[in-house]
Design an enzyme around this catalytic site. Sequence first.
Site, PDB file in Angstrom:
ATOM      1  N   ASN A   1       0.875  -1.177   0.000  1.00 15.07           N
ATOM      2  CA  ASN A   1       0.000   0.000   0.000  1.00 15.07           C
ATOM      3  C   ASN A   1       0.915   1.231   0.000  1.00 15.07           C
ATOM      4  O   ASN A   1       1.460   1.598   1.039  1.00 15.07           O
ATOM      5  CB  ASN A   1      -0.890  -0.036   1.254  1.00 15.07           C
ATOM      6  CG  ASN A   1      -1.740   1.219   1.379  1.00 15.07           C
ATOM      7  OD1 ASN A   1      -1.813   2.035   0.457  1.00 15.07           O
ATOM      8  ND2 ASN A   1      -2.383   1.383   2.532  1.00 15.07           N
TER       9      ASN A   1
ATOM     10  N   LYS B   1       0.125   4.219  -0.380  1.00 15.07           N
ATOM     11  CA  LYS B   1      -0.541   5.422   0.147  1.00 15.07           C
ATOM     12  C   LYS B   1      -0.290   6.605  -0.795  1.00 15.07           C
ATOM     13  O   LYS B   1      -0.200   6.408  -2.006  1.00 15.07           O
ATOM     14  CB  LYS B   1      -0.089   5.690   1.584  1.00 15.07           C
ATOM     15  CG  LYS B   1      -0.232   4.446   2.467  1.00 15.07           C
ATOM     16  CD  LYS B   1      -0.065   4.704   3.924  1.00 15.07           C
ATOM     17  CE  LYS B   1      -0.271   3.395   4.685  1.00 15.07           C
ATOM     18  NZ  LYS B   1      -0.234   3.549   6.124  1.00 15.07           N
TER      19      LYS B   1
ATOM     20  N   HIS C   1      -9.655   1.395   4.618  1.00 14.88           N
ATOM     21  CA  HIS C   1      -8.398   1.576   5.346  1.00 14.88           C
ATOM     22  C   HIS C   1      -8.630   2.556   6.494  1.00 14.88           C
ATOM     23  O   HIS C   1      -9.409   3.503   6.363  1.00 14.88           O
ATOM     24  CB  HIS C   1      -7.312   2.103   4.394  1.00 14.88           C
ATOM     25  CG  HIS C   1      -5.954   2.084   5.037  1.00 14.88           C
ATOM     26  ND1 HIS C   1      -5.536   3.088   5.883  1.00 14.88           N
ATOM     27  CD2 HIS C   1      -4.941   1.180   4.991  1.00 14.88           C
ATOM     28  CE1 HIS C   1      -4.324   2.789   6.319  1.00 14.88           C
ATOM     29  NE2 HIS C   1      -3.937   1.639   5.788  1.00 14.88           N
TER      30      HIS C   1
ATOM     31  N   GLU D   1      -7.022   4.971   7.552  1.00 13.73           N
ATOM     32  CA  GLU D   1      -6.796   6.392   7.207  1.00 13.73           C
ATOM     33  C   GLU D   1      -8.022   6.965   6.495  1.00 13.73           C
ATOM     34  O   GLU D   1      -8.371   8.121   6.684  1.00 13.73           O
ATOM     35  CB  GLU D   1      -5.524   6.523   6.356  1.00 13.73           C
ATOM     36  CG  GLU D   1      -4.272   6.336   7.217  1.00 13.73           C
ATOM     37  CD  GLU D   1      -3.070   5.755   6.484  1.00 13.73           C
ATOM     38  OE1 GLU D   1      -3.057   5.749   5.244  1.00 13.73           O
ATOM     39  OE2 GLU D   1      -2.146   5.278   7.182  1.00 13.73           O
TER      40      GLU D   1
ATOM     41  N   GLU E   1      -5.728  -4.740  10.606  1.00 12.00           N
ATOM     42  CA  GLU E   1      -4.689  -3.736  10.826  1.00 12.00           C
ATOM     43  C   GLU E   1      -4.981  -2.972  12.119  1.00 12.00           C
ATOM     44  O   GLU E   1      -5.767  -2.022  12.114  1.00 12.00           O
ATOM     45  CB  GLU E   1      -4.660  -2.740   9.667  1.00 12.00           C
ATOM     46  CG  GLU E   1      -4.383  -3.365   8.318  1.00 12.00           C
ATOM     47  CD  GLU E   1      -3.739  -2.363   7.359  1.00 12.00           C
ATOM     48  OE1 GLU E   1      -2.632  -2.650   6.882  1.00 12.00           O
ATOM     49  OE2 GLU E   1      -4.331  -1.298   7.116  1.00 12.00           O
TER      50      GLU E   1
ATOM     51  N   GLY F   1       2.182   2.460  10.903  1.00 11.72           N
ATOM     52  CA  GLY F   1       3.165   3.535  10.764  1.00 11.72           C
ATOM     53  C   GLY F   1       3.812   3.944  12.078  1.00 11.72           C
ATOM     54  O   GLY F   1       4.453   4.981  12.172  1.00 11.72           O
TER      55      GLY F   1
ATOM     56  N   SER G   1       3.070  -1.890  10.505  1.00 11.44           N
ATOM     57  CA  SER G   1       4.523  -1.960  10.699  1.00 11.44           C
ATOM     58  C   SER G   1       5.121  -3.317  10.323  1.00 11.44           C
ATOM     59  O   SER G   1       6.093  -3.772  10.937  1.00 11.44           O
ATOM     60  CB  SER G   1       4.899  -1.576  12.135  1.00 11.44           C
ATOM     61  OG  SER G   1       4.515  -0.238  12.388  1.00 11.44           O
TER      62      SER G   1
END
Length: 259
Positions: A11, A13, A97, A99, A169, A175, A215
């Site tokens: 991904n 991003k 996701h 985000e 996730e 991250g 991560s």
Amino acid sequence: MSDRIPLIAANWKMNFTISEALKFVTSFIHELKAIGEAEVVIAPPATALYSTGIALSETGFKLAAQNMYWEDNGAYTGEISGPFIKDLGCEYVIIGHSERRKIFGETNDMISKKVASALRNDLVPILCIGETLEEHENNKTWEICEFQLKTALSNISLKNIDNFVIAYEPIWAIGTGKTATPAQANEVHAMVRNWLSKIYDVTVAQRTRILYGGSAKAGNSRELLSQKDIDGLLVGGASLNPLEFANIIRNIPVEKVNH
Ligand code: PGA
């Protein structure tokens, strides 16, 4: 031993212009010639989908979009629909996701419409679920994940759930450099699988691939992928480096690649 083919997805991003994406593909292909029986999927930003897709076309690596809108066409300024990403050569699409949920206000209801649209357009959804740090600390992990699964799949019948991927996730691991321990992640994956067998059936549960994300990197991928119910990884930061990403794929335990 399971017959689920391991899936490693990058991904990217909001990273990489077209030329940066092409540079990545050139180095990555050079790094990784044989992948055994595994699937590798790359999700570039929408602007680089077409050129990345062309660059990947002879390689066997597959293309994913990072998002989609649920209507097929119409007055939805700025949106990109299922038929459009299909037209660009995508086989997969990441949906929900964290985000998107947090920064762009995507609700479970919107995510459910996106999942239905992906399936209708013959795209394989990679549905992301996961809890926040606070929810994790309050032992609400499964409650949250179950609710996200239940709402996202509310309109999806057994006959439509043929090809489907779920990515667990934990938001606190994305991250941040913090990874769920392989055992912690596997426990949630096993609960997801159990839920699938209850809501659909054992065949769906056994066939559905459940990825871990948060991560993931070359240094922890082998241990994560050795877990029984971890069928692959959704990789953010570490997927931006072709060597690191190739090493993640090399770390798929041999018993999962050769059935
Ligand atoms: P990360 O991101 O690997 O950088 O933690 C994973 C993701 O957001 O899919």
